[in-house]
Design a protein around this motif. Structure first.
Motif, PDB file in Angstrom:
ATOM      1  N   THR A  45       0.861  -1.189   0.000  1.00 11.50           N
ATOM      2  CA  THR A  45       0.000   0.000   0.000  1.00 11.50           C
ATOM      3  C   THR A  45       0.893   1.233   0.000  1.00 11.50           C
ATOM      4  OG1 THR A  45      -0.071   0.304   2.410  1.00 11.50           O
ATOM      5  CG2 THR A  45      -1.737  -1.182   1.443  1.00 11.50           C
ATOM      6  N   ALA A  46       0.266   2.381  -0.160  1.00  4.81           N
ATOM      7  CA  ALA A  46       0.986   3.632   0.060  1.00  4.81           C
ATOM      8  C   ALA A  46       1.553   3.599   1.475  1.00  4.81           C
ATOM      9  CB  ALA A  46       0.044   4.814  -0.101  1.00  4.81           C
ATOM     10  N   ASP A  47       2.725   4.140   1.661  1.00  3.30           N
ATOM     11  CA  ASP A  47       3.339   4.135   2.987  1.00  3.30           C
ATOM     12  C   ASP A  47       2.791   5.246   3.872  1.00  3.30           C
ATOM     13  OD1 ASP A  47       5.270   3.428   5.055  1.00  3.30           O
ATOM     14  OD2 ASP A  47       6.319   5.255   4.473  1.00  3.30           O
ATOM     15  N   TRP A  48       2.416   6.366   3.293  1.00  2.53           N
ATOM     16  CA  TRP A  48       1.947   7.488   4.100  1.00  2.53           C
ATOM     17  C   TRP A  48       0.486   7.310   4.480  1.00  2.53           C
ATOM     18  CZ3 TRP A  48       4.122  11.596   0.287  1.00  2.53           C
ATOM     19  CH2 TRP A  48       5.496  11.748   0.507  1.00  2.53           C
ATOM     20  N   CYS A  49       0.186   7.527   5.744  1.00  6.26           N
ATOM     21  CA  CYS A  49      -1.199   7.542   6.206  1.00  6.26           C
ATOM     22  C   CYS A  49      -1.957   8.622   5.431  1.00  6.26           C
ATOM     23  CB  CYS A  49      -1.242   7.839   7.701  1.00  6.26           C
ATOM     24  SG  CYS A  49      -2.913   7.995   8.367  1.00  6.26           S
ATOM     25  N   SER A  50      -3.144   8.287   4.963  1.00  3.06           N
ATOM     26  CA  SER A  50      -3.912   9.259   4.179  1.00  3.06           C
ATOM     27  C   SER A  50      -4.457  10.402   5.027  1.00  3.06           C
ATOM     28  CB  SER A  50      -5.063   8.557   3.448  1.00  3.06           C
ATOM     29  OG  SER A  50      -5.975   7.982   4.373  1.00  3.06           O
ATOM     30  N   HIS A  51      -4.372  10.287   6.332  1.00  2.49           N
ATOM     31  CA  HIS A  51      -4.846  11.349   7.217  1.00  2.49           C
ATOM     32  C   HIS A  51      -3.808  12.446   7.414  1.00  2.49           C
ATOM     33  CE1 HIS A  51      -5.227  12.990  11.430  1.00  2.49           C
ATOM     34  NE2 HIS A  51      -6.337  13.421  10.871  1.00  2.49           N
ATOM     35  N   ASP A  52      -2.530  12.054   7.654  1.00  2.00           N
ATOM     36  CA  ASP A  52      -1.553  13.084   8.001  1.00  2.00           C
ATOM     37  C   ASP A  52      -0.122  12.734   7.621  1.00  2.00           C
ATOM     38  OD1 ASP A  52      -0.740  15.534   8.928  1.00  2.00           O
ATOM     39  OD2 ASP A  52      -0.776  14.978  11.033  1.00  2.00           O
ATOM     40  N   LYS A  53       0.090  11.936   6.590  1.00  2.00           N
ATOM     41  CA  LYS A  53       1.403  11.682   5.988  1.00  2.00           C
ATOM     42  C   LYS A  53       2.464  11.095   6.913  1.00  2.00           C
ATOM     43  CE  LYS A  53       0.506  13.517   1.862  1.00  2.00           C
ATOM     44  NZ  LYS A  53      -0.742  12.958   1.433  1.00  2.00           N
ATOM     45  N   SER A  54       2.086  10.345   7.939  1.00  2.00           N
ATOM     46  CA  SER A  54       3.104   9.646   8.718  1.00  2.00           C
ATOM     47  C   SER A  54       3.424   8.327   8.025  1.00  2.00           C
ATOM     48  CB  SER A  54       2.633   9.400  10.150  1.00  2.00           C
ATOM     49  OG  SER A  54       1.572   8.470  10.158  1.00  2.00           O
ATOM     50  N   SER A  55       4.639   7.830   8.212  1.00  5.70           N
ATOM     51  CA  SER A  55       5.061   6.579   7.591  1.00  5.70           C
ATOM     52  C   SER A  55       4.462   5.394   8.344  1.00  5.70           C
ATOM     53  CB  SER A  55       6.582   6.456   7.589  1.00  5.70           C
ATOM     54  OG  SER A  55       6.969   5.161   7.189  1.00  5.70           O
ATOM     55  N   LEU A  56       3.660   4.618   7.639  1.00  2.00           N
ATOM     56  CA  LEU A  56       3.067   3.438   8.258  1.00  2.00           C
ATOM     57  C   LEU A  56       4.135   2.373   8.510  1.00  2.00           C
ATOM     58  CD1 LEU A  56      -0.190   3.330   6.137  1.00  2.00           C
ATOM     59  CD2 LEU A  56       0.050   4.107   8.502  1.00  2.00           C
ATOM     60  N   ALA A  57       5.105   2.246   7.613  1.00  2.00           N
ATOM     61  CA  ALA A  57       6.167   1.256   7.788  1.00  2.00           C
ATOM     62  C   ALA A  57       7.065   1.605   8.972  1.00  2.00           C
ATOM     63  CB  ALA A  57       6.993   1.129   6.516  1.00  2.00           C
ATOM     64  N   ASP A  58       7.364   2.886   9.135  1.00  2.00           N
ATOM     65  CA  ASP A  58       8.272   3.309  10.202  1.00  2.00           C
ATOM     66  C   ASP A  58       7.583   3.466  11.552  1.00  2.00           C
ATOM     67  OD1 ASP A  58      10.338   3.377   8.351  1.00  2.00           O
ATOM     68  OD2 ASP A  58      10.201   5.539   8.040  1.00  2.00           O
ATOM     69  N   GLU A  59       6.315   3.892  11.552  1.00  2.00           N
ATOM     70  CA  GLU A  59       5.671   4.241  12.817  1.00  2.00           C
ATOM     71  C   GLU A  59       4.362   3.497  13.082  1.00  2.00           C
ATOM     72  OE1 GLU A  59       5.875   8.470  13.736  1.00  2.00           O
ATOM     73  OE2 GLU A  59       7.032   8.704  11.884  1.00  2.00           O
ATOM     74  N   GLY A  60       3.962   2.620  12.166  1.00  3.15           N
ATOM     75  CA  GLY A  60       2.690   1.924  12.320  1.00  3.15           C
ATOM     76  C   GLY A  60       2.805   0.623  13.088  1.00  3.15           C
ATOM     77  N   PHE A  73      -3.688   7.107  15.035  1.00  6.41           N
ATOM     78  CA  PHE A  73      -4.356   5.813  15.243  1.00  6.41           C
ATOM     79  C   PHE A  73      -5.410   5.444  14.208  1.00  6.41           C
ATOM     80  CE2 PHE A  73      -3.101   7.716  19.343  1.00  6.41           C
ATOM     81  CZ  PHE A  73      -1.939   6.969  19.521  1.00  6.41           C
ATOM     82  N   ALA A  74      -5.365   6.062  13.034  1.00  7.38           N
ATOM     83  CA  ALA A  74      -6.220   5.598  11.936  1.00  7.38           C
ATOM     84  C   ALA A  74      -5.795   4.169  11.604  1.00  7.38           C
ATOM     85  CB  ALA A  74      -6.049   6.487  10.710  1.00  7.38           C
ATOM     86  N   LYS A  75      -6.740   3.361  11.121  1.00 10.49           N
ATOM     87  CA  LYS A  75      -6.433   1.980  10.760  1.00 10.49           C
ATOM     88  C   LYS A  75      -6.866   1.711   9.324  1.00 10.49           C
ATOM     89  CE  LYS A  75      -6.909   0.038  15.385  1.00 10.49           C
ATOM     90  NZ  LYS A  75      -7.611  -0.971  16.199  1.00 10.49           N
ATOM     91  N   PHE A  76      -6.112   0.799   8.679  1.00 14.18           N
ATOM     92  CA  PHE A  76      -6.378   0.430   7.297  1.00 14.18           C
ATOM     93  C   PHE A  76      -6.254  -1.086   7.142  1.00 14.18           C
ATOM     94  CE2 PHE A  76      -4.387   4.566   7.523  1.00 14.18           C
ATOM     95  CZ  PHE A  76      -5.195   5.357   6.708  1.00 14.18           C
ATOM     96  N   CYS A  77      -7.077  -1.656   6.284  1.00 14.77           N
ATOM     97  CA  CYS A  77      -6.955  -3.060   5.917  1.00 14.77           C
ATOM     98  C   CYS A  77      -5.727  -3.200   5.023  1.00 14.77           C
ATOM     99  CB  CYS A  77      -8.211  -3.522   5.182  1.00 14.77           C
ATOM    100  SG  CYS A  77      -8.083  -5.213   4.564  1.00 14.77           S
ATOM    101  N   PRO A  86     -11.253   5.754  11.930  1.00 15.94           N
ATOM    102  CA  PRO A  86     -10.875   7.155  11.732  1.00 15.94           C
ATOM    103  C   PRO A  86      -9.663   7.502  12.597  1.00 15.94           C
ATOM    104  CG  PRO A  86     -12.849   6.977  13.082  1.00 15.94           C
ATOM    105  CD  PRO A  86     -12.480   5.594  12.665  1.00 15.94           C
ATOM    106  N   PRO A  87      -9.049   8.653  12.363  1.00 12.39           N
ATOM    107  CA  PRO A  87      -9.581   9.810  11.673  1.00 12.39           C
ATOM    108  C   PRO A  87      -9.394   9.797  10.151  1.00 12.39           C
ATOM    109  CG  PRO A  87      -7.502  10.390  12.677  1.00 12.39           C
ATOM    110  CD  PRO A  87      -7.803   8.971  13.076  1.00 12.39           C
ATOM    111  N   ALA A  88      -8.704   8.831   9.584  1.00  8.48           N
ATOM    112  CA  ALA A  88      -8.561   8.786   8.127  1.00  8.48           C
ATOM    113  C   ALA A  88      -9.924   8.538   7.482  1.00  8.48           C
ATOM    114  CB  ALA A  88      -7.600   7.678   7.724  1.00  8.48           C
ATOM    115  N   THR A  89     -10.121   9.123   6.305  1.00  7.70           N
ATOM    116  CA  THR A  89     -11.355   8.902   5.549  1.00  7.70           C
ATOM    117  C   THR A  89     -11.065   8.393   4.137  1.00  7.70           C
ATOM    118  OG1 THR A  89     -11.407  11.207   4.826  1.00  7.70           O
ATOM    119  CG2 THR A  89     -12.651  10.649   6.832  1.00  7.70           C
ATOM    120  N   GLU A  90      -9.820   8.539   3.676  1.00  6.00           N
ATOM    121  CA  GLU A  90      -9.425   8.112   2.334  1.00  6.00           C
ATOM    122  C   GLU A  90      -8.645   6.804   2.417  1.00  6.00           C
ATOM    123  OE1 GLU A  90     -10.192   9.649  -0.591  1.00  6.00           O
ATOM    124  OE2 GLU A  90     -11.447  10.971   0.636  1.00  6.00           O
TER     125      GLU A  90
END
Length: 110
Positions: A45-60, A73-77, A86-90
Motif C-alpha cells: 500500500t501507500a506508505d503514508w497515512c492518508s490522514h496526516d502523511k506519517s510513515s506506516l512502515a516506520d511508525e505503524g 491511530f487511523a487503521k487500514f486493511c 478514523p480519523p482517516a477517511t481516504e
C-alpha cells in the motif's frame, strides 16, 4: 535492506526471508510504498497515512491484518487499503506484489 532494481515497472523490495510474517518494510520510491508480509502473503500500500502523511512502515503497528498509524491511530486493511478506523477517511493506494524466485517485487507505474 531495501534496494531498487527497475525492470518492467518492478521495484525489488527484498529477499523473501528478509520480510518475516507480521512485519512491514518501506520502499523508498516516490511516493514511498509499504510492503507487508501477512501470514506468508505479501501486500503493498501507500506508505503514508492518508490522514496526516506519517510513515506506516516506520511508525505503524500491524494487528489482525490491519496497519494502525502511529500518529493519530487511523487503521487500514492491509489487503485492500480500506479505512477501518478514523480519523482517516481516504483509503490507501494499493500496489501489486510479485514474488520471482526468492525475491519480492512491487509493481509501480511510470
Amino acid at each position: 535492506m531495501t534496494t531498487t532494481e527497475k525492470s518492467e515497472n518492478l521495484v525489488r523490495v527484498c529477499a523473501i526471508g528478509e520480510l518475516t510474517p507480521g512485519n512491514v518494510t518501506r520502499v523508498n520510491t516516490q511516493p514511498p510504498i509499504a510492503v507487508y508480509n501477512i501470514d506468508g502473503e505479501f501486500y503493498a500500500t501507500a506508505d503514508w497515512c492518508s490522514h496526516d502523511k506519517s510513515s506506516l512502515a516506520d511508525e505503524g503497528f500491524i494487528e489482525n491484518g490491519q496497519i494502525e498509524c502511529g500518529w493519530h491511530f487511523a487503521k487500514f486493511c492491509i489487503k485492500t487499503g480500506a479505512v477501518t478506523a478514523p480519523p482517516a477517511t481516504e483509503p490507501l493506494a494499493k500496489y501489486a506484489v510479485e514474488v520471482r524466485g526468492s525475491d519480492v517485487y512491487v509493481v509501480v507505474s511510470g
